[in-house]
Design an enzyme around this catalytic site. Structure first.
Site, PDB file in Angstrom:
ATOM      1  N   ASN A 182     -31.304  27.016 -11.562  1.00 27.55           N
ATOM      2  CA  ASN A 182     -30.521  27.846 -12.487  1.00 27.55           C
ATOM      3  C   ASN A 182     -29.232  27.176 -12.962  1.00 27.55           C
ATOM      4  O   ASN A 182     -28.397  27.826 -13.580  1.00 27.55           O
ATOM      5  CB  ASN A 182     -30.198  29.205 -11.851  1.00 27.55           C
ATOM      6  N   LYS A 183     -29.069  25.881 -12.692  1.00 33.51           N
ATOM      7  CA  LYS A 183     -27.855  25.187 -13.092  1.00 33.51           C
ATOM      8  C   LYS A 183     -27.950  24.701 -14.545  1.00 33.51           C
ATOM      9  O   LYS A 183     -29.024  24.699 -15.152  1.00 33.51           O
ATOM     10  CB  LYS A 183     -27.592  23.998 -12.166  1.00 33.51           C
ATOM     11  N   ASN A 184     -26.803  24.269 -15.090  1.00 31.00           N
ATOM     12  CA  ASN A 184     -26.779  23.782 -16.478  1.00 31.00           C
ATOM     13  C   ASN A 184     -27.704  22.594 -16.672  1.00 31.00           C
ATOM     14  O   ASN A 184     -28.323  22.428 -17.726  1.00 31.00           O
ATOM     15  CB  ASN A 184     -25.355  23.367 -16.868  1.00 31.00           C
TER      16      ASN A 184
END
Length: 377
Positions: free
Chosen positions: A183-185
């Site tokens: 779910n990170k950039n």
């Protein structure tokens, strides 16, 4: 349930699929040329001397503690309003976390004033977490570190390409750590990166991430070595080329993605002004940031009210989360007896709203209208 508006949106497409296929077809899938290419991307984009790809950010944080010379019985100051890895890494080396409070409801990063209050002769380092991708007050933190001869580790997993006074987060302290969790950039499923300007730290990080071996299999396969020695007790913290190939595609997408997130944040900022009973952390920030998540804090509230508001948002098809349960309240960390009133309030009254580049203004209108009704009915 399937949410009408999810918390985040995986930014994957055919490019990632093709990158994985190309890597598999290359017949080299473990740590190799793609990892090296991704490391070079970080060196170039972060204006830093060294980048070392890692299996995940937790492992990067663990190695950062080792590189900074943190040992059994030492103390490391860190926030409690963060994911548990930011404190777990301290325990991995036998040191003790000393939890500092956050600055305010409007600035939910670690408070420099509380950091200085908690320094003792045993303090060896500070771990800074740039919450939601917004920079902590690094001028004050670095001044404190220099005054007391402390190392600074930046947990910048929320902030790839975020800036503080023209410097990229992760490049201001001694070591910076990044996450590529799903779910990170920048997402590769699992994975991470350690960056530093310290030549010795980089050399040791490369050694320790692969069992303390003097050469890796990719070097031997390329004819650059035929044997290896093991000179330190290391770990298996290597990234693989399959994930690195995805990371390279994600890095290409990142600038455009962050620009779109700026628009989403601007819409939120404008529309949330009309919602009574809500505090918007970092509302005054003028730095370029990643906008990893969208936290809000309820005024004059309690955990029961916060949970009721979340339930009403969920019933309307809007997914939310909480960032984060306070670490000092977890059973394993209660022994440290931290008293953090501002962190406690935010932990009980924070709601993380959906944040991703593809969110439309109409969807944000719907989120804010639903939130307004839920908070003020």
């Amino acid at each position: 349930m399937a949410y009408k508006i999810p918390l985040f949106d995986l930014n994957f497409g055919e490019e990632e699929i093709q990158a994985v296929a190309d890597t598999i077809n290359s017949n080299w899938i473990s740590t190799g040329p793609k990892c090296e290419e991704l490391e070079q991307q970080f060196v170039d984009k972060f204006y830093v001397k060294h980048a070392v790809s890692m299996s995940n950010c937790t492992d990067a944080l663990h190695l950062a503690c080792i590189l900074c010379g943190i040992k059994e019985g030492d103390e490391v100051i860190c926030p409690s309003l963060t994911f548990a890895a930011s404190a777990n890494c301290i325990r991995y080396v036998g040191a003790h976390p000393v939890f500092a409070d956050i600055s305010s409801f409007e600035d939910i990063n670690i408070d420099p004033k509380d950091i200085e209050k908690k320094i003792t002769p045993k303090t060896k380092a500070i771990i800074v977490v740039h919450m939601a991708g917004f920079p902590a007050n690094m001028d004050e933190i670095m001044a404190i570190a220099n005054k007391y001869n402390l190392r600074v580790i930046e947990d910048a997993c929320h902030g790839p390409l975020s800036e503080y006074k023209g410097k990229k987060l992760g490049t201001i302290g001694d070591v910076g750590c990044f996450s590529f969790f799903s779910n990170k950039n920048i997402s590769t499923g699992e994975g991470g990166m350690l960056i530093t300007n310290n030549d010795d730290y980089a050399k040791k990080a490369r050694l320790l991430r692969s069992h303390g071996m003097t050469t890796m299999s990719y070097q031997r396969a390329g004819g650059h070595a035929t044997s290896y020695d093991i000179v330190e007790l290391g770990y298996n913290y290597r990234m693989d080329d399959i994930r690195a190939s995805i990371g390279l595609v994600q890095m290409k997408k990142l600038p455009k993605n962050l620009q779109q997130r700026l628009h989403v944040r601007k819409w939120y900022n404008e529309k949330l002004q009309r919602v009574k009973g809500v505090i918007l952390p970092f509302a005054q920030n003028e730095e370029f940031v990643s906008n990893y998540i969208m936290p809000i804090v309820l005024k004059d509230s309690n955990v029961e009210k916060r949970d009721r508001v979340r339930e009403k948002l969920h019933a309307a098809g809007i997914q939310t989360s909480v960032h984060y349960p306070a670490i000092h309240k977890f059973s394993i960390y209660k022994q440290y007896g931290a008293i953090l009133p501002t962190t406690d309030y935010v932990t009980d009254n924070e709601i993380t709203l959906p944040m991703y580049a593809a969110l439309t203004e109409d969807e944000i209108d719907f989120i804010v209208e639903t939130l307004d009704t839920a908070v003020n009915e």
